[in-house]
Design a protein around this motif. Structure first.
Motif, short mmCIF file in Angstrom:
data_model
loop_
_atom_site.label_atom_id
_atom_site.label_comp_id
_atom_site.label_asym_id
_atom_site.label_seq_id
_atom_site.Cartn_x
_atom_site.Cartn_y
_atom_site.Cartn_z
N THR A 1 0.96 -1.20 0.20
CA THR A 1 0.07 0.13 -0.04
C THR A 1 0.79 1.33 0.07
O THR A 1 0.38 2.66 0.10
CB THR A 1 -0.77 -0.02 1.32
OG1 THR A 1 -0.10 -0.09 2.45
CG2 THR A 1 -1.98 -1.06 1.21
N GLY A 2 2.07 1.09 0.02
CA GLY A 2 3.14 2.22 0.16
C GLY A 2 3.57 2.90 -1.29
O GLY A 2 2.74 2.52 -2.20
N LEU A 3 4.13 3.91 -1.25
CA LEU A 3 4.64 4.71 -2.49
C LEU A 3 4.89 3.75 -3.44
O LEU A 3 4.19 3.84 -4.76
CB LEU A 3 5.77 5.69 -2.18
CG LEU A 3 6.11 6.37 -3.46
CD1 LEU A 3 5.07 7.20 -4.24
CD2 LEU A 3 7.47 7.19 -3.01
N ASN B 21 1.07 -8.20 8.78
CA ASN B 21 1.86 -7.27 9.75
C ASN B 21 3.33 -8.09 9.78
O ASN B 21 3.28 -9.13 10.42
CB ASN B 21 1.33 -7.07 11.06
CG ASN B 21 2.26 -6.09 11.78
OD1 ASN B 21 3.44 -5.88 11.80
ND2 ASN B 21 1.68 -5.11 12.46
N SER B 22 4.42 -7.67 9.18
CA SER B 22 5.64 -8.45 9.28
C SER B 22 6.50 -8.09 10.52
O SER B 22 7.32 -8.82 10.78
CB SER B 22 6.61 -7.57 8.06
OG SER B 22 6.71 -6.44 8.16
N THR C 211 8.47 -2.78 2.33
CA THR C 211 8.01 -1.99 3.65
C THR C 211 9.11 -0.90 4.07
O THR C 211 10.18 -0.93 3.31
CB THR C 211 8.23 -3.08 4.75
OG1 THR C 211 9.44 -3.46 4.90
CG2 THR C 211 7.09 -4.40 4.42
N LYS D 108 19.14 -0.64 6.98
CA LYS D 108 18.89 -1.40 5.52
C LYS D 108 20.09 -2.17 5.69
O LYS D 108 19.79 -3.23 4.74
CB LYS D 108 19.02 -0.19 4.49
CG LYS D 108 17.80 0.91 4.67
CD LYS D 108 16.47 0.19 4.40
CE LYS D 108 16.40 -0.31 2.93
NZ LYS D 108 14.88 -0.90 2.98
N PHE E 180 14.37 8.84 -4.48
CA PHE E 180 13.06 8.96 -5.57
C PHE E 180 12.83 10.42 -5.75
O PHE E 180 13.36 11.37 -4.84
CB PHE E 180 11.83 8.40 -4.99
CG PHE E 180 11.92 6.99 -4.26
CD1 PHE E 180 12.79 6.07 -4.78
CD2 PHE E 180 11.08 6.59 -3.20
CE1 PHE E 180 12.89 4.82 -4.40
CE2 PHE E 180 11.24 5.43 -2.60
CZ PHE E 180 12.20 4.34 -3.28
N1 LIG Z 1 12.71 7.39 -0.28
C1 LIG Z 1 13.69 6.91 -1.01
O1 LIG Z 1 14.22 8.07 -1.87
C2 LIG Z 1 14.09 5.78 -1.12
C3 LIG Z 1 15.43 5.43 -2.18
C4 LIG Z 1 15.70 3.99 -2.26
C5 LIG Z 1 15.12 3.05 -1.47
N2 LIG Z 1 13.80 3.41 -0.56
C6 LIG Z 1 13.32 2.37 0.10
O2 LIG Z 1 12.21 2.05 -0.56
C7 LIG Z 1 11.43 1.05 0.58
C8 LIG Z 1 9.84 1.51 0.27
O3 LIG Z 1 9.91 2.92 0.65
P1 LIG Z 1 8.35 3.42 0.12
O4 LIG Z 1 8.81 5.11 0.13
O5 LIG Z 1 7.59 2.92 -0.77
O6 LIG Z 1 7.60 3.49 1.57
P2 LIG Z 1 6.15 4.05 2.13
O7 LIG Z 1 5.42 4.78 1.25
O8 LIG Z 1 6.44 4.41 3.47
O9 LIG Z 1 5.42 2.64 2.29
C9 LIG Z 1 5.91 1.73 3.42
C10 LIG Z 1 4.96 0.34 3.35
O10 LIG Z 1 5.38 -0.26 4.38
C11 LIG Z 1 4.29 -1.02 5.07
N3 LIG Z 1 4.61 -1.36 6.46
C12 LIG Z 1 4.71 -0.56 7.44
N4 LIG Z 1 4.61 -1.35 8.59
C13 LIG Z 1 4.58 -2.80 8.22
C14 LIG Z 1 4.56 -4.01 8.85
N5 LIG Z 1 4.74 -4.14 10.17
N6 LIG Z 1 4.21 -4.90 7.99
C15 LIG Z 1 3.88 -5.03 6.88
N7 LIG Z 1 4.01 -3.71 6.02
C16 LIG Z 1 4.35 -2.47 6.94
C17 LIG Z 1 3.20 0.34 5.01
O11 LIG Z 1 2.06 -0.10 5.12
P3 LIG Z 1 0.65 0.83 6.02
O12 LIG Z 1 0.60 1.95 4.72
O13 LIG Z 1 -0.19 -0.13 6.03
O14 LIG Z 1 1.44 1.33 7.13
C18 LIG Z 1 3.29 0.76 3.67
O15 LIG Z 1 2.78 -0.17 2.74
C19 LIG Z 1 12.04 1.45 1.81
O16 LIG Z 1 12.60 0.31 2.38
C20 LIG Z 1 13.28 2.50 1.48
O17 LIG Z 1 13.98 2.21 2.23
C21 LIG Z 1 13.72 4.55 -0.39
#
Ligand SMILES: NC(=O)c1ccc[n+]([C@@H]2O[C@H](COP(=O)([O-])OP(=O)(O)OC[C@H]3O[C@@H](n4cnc5c(N)ncnc54)[C@H](OP(=O)(O)O)[C@@H]3O)[C@@H](O)[C@H]2O)c1
Length: 258
Positions: free
Chosen positions: A9-11, A37-38, A58, A111, A133
């Motif tokens: 459900t995240g970005l 829930n992980s 996640t 990480k 991103f």
């Molecule tokens: N930001 C950057 O520029 C960047 C760059 C490279 C890599 N990344 C990596 O990309 C990954 C994803 O980022 P994102 O921005 O898409 O994240 P995000 O939008 O914050 O989404 C996080 C997701 O994790 C889920 N989540 C949180 N706690 C959980 C749990 N206990 N069990 C299962 N699911 C859980 C959330 O669910 P709910 O919505 O239900 O809470 C949501 O679906 C991260 O690991 C990050 O390190 C980020």
């Protein structure tokens, strides 16, 4: 092929789920909002039943040092254990380019811990390291703001669109595991301060960007190539200016914004 997207459900997760479904895959979008829930393990066995591929996108709700380490260690252990029990044949996880160069930050220590657990597990894997991103650029500005000034080091920076991250992950999830780390990045290399300056200007944000080689990125001391990938990276297609134009255009019925 059944593919479970943890963090679906995240970005990135929501874009990935759509792309995989568009390719005709049987996809489960798993997250606490959907009863999976992980951290607690709730719903994991059921979600992973019969799955060939598990994709971990996640993120931790808290980025505080101890909390983020606890999140990625616990979550990854649970996902690997339940994945192995369910017979998952490919574990894909999203990480960050330059992780091992940014260990001053608790987030990147977490990480790296996540990556090491995956490498040590019995499940064949692909770790995908992405650059920052485009959608994260605003947050970088906020983290480096003091008063009306944003102080940033002019280091190389090669951000990418979340949509391109999701496309790359979809392709990798539908392919064989590489049992290695793949790097992905945007199509153009910039200077960090320059990207933030362009982003703020496009949003008519009055903050001034100061180029300061001693300034920190996300609290971390970075050098020329800390944030950019090595040779062999795969590149997304979306150019920053094109993304920025569509992210800042005025919607017909709404206010300007992303
Ligand atoms: N930001 C950057 O520029 C960047 C760059 C490279 C890599 N990344 C990596 O990309 C990954 C994803 O980022 P994102 O921005 O898409 O994240 P995000 O939008 O914050 O989404 C996080 C997701 O994790 C889920 N989540 C949180 N706690 C959980 C749990 N206990 N069990 C299962 N699911 C859980 C959330 O669910 P709910 O919505 O239900 O809470 C949501 O679906 C991260 O690991 C990050 O390190 C980020």
């Amino acid at each position: 092929m059944k593919i479970v997207v943890i963090g679906g459900t995240g970005l990135i997760g929501s874009k990935l789920v759509k792309k995989l479904r568009d390719q005709g895959q049987d996809v489960v979008a798993a997250s606490p909002a959907n009863g999976v829930n992980s951290i607690t393990g709730e719903g994991l066995a059921n979600a992973l039943k019969g799955a060939s591929v598990s994709v971990d996108v996640t993120n931790s709700p808290s980025w505080e040092d101890a909390a983020v380490l606890q999140f990625f260690e616990t979550s990854t252990r649970n996902l690997l254990d339940h994945g192995a029990a369910a017979g998952v044949r490919h574990y894909v996880a999203l990480s960050v380019v330059g992780t091992e160069r940014m260990l001053e930050s608790g987030f990147f220590r977490a990480k790296l811990a996540q990556e090491k657990l995956i490498e040590a597990s019995s499940i064949p894997y692909s770790i995908v390291r992405a650059t920052q991103f485009f959608e994260f650029v605003d947050k970088i500005a906020d983290l480096s703001t003091e008063g009306n000034r944003v102080r940033l080091p002019p280091v190389l920076f090669q951000p990418m669109a979340a949509d391109d991250v999701a496309s790359a992950l979809a392709g990798i999830a539908m392919s064989s595991p590489v049992n290695a780390t793949v790097e992905i990045a945007g199509p153009e290399q910039f200077r960090l301060d320059e990207v933030i300056r362009r982003d703020l200007a496009a949003r008519k944000d009055p903050r001034e960007v100061i180029s300061d080689p001693s300034a920190r990125y996300y609290g971390i001391q970075v050098s020329e190539r800390t944030l950019v990938p090595d040779d062999g990276a795969r590149f997304g297609e979306t150019r920053f200016e094109d993304w920025l134009r569509s992210a800042t255009q005025v919607p017909k019925t709404g206010r300007p914004g992303a």
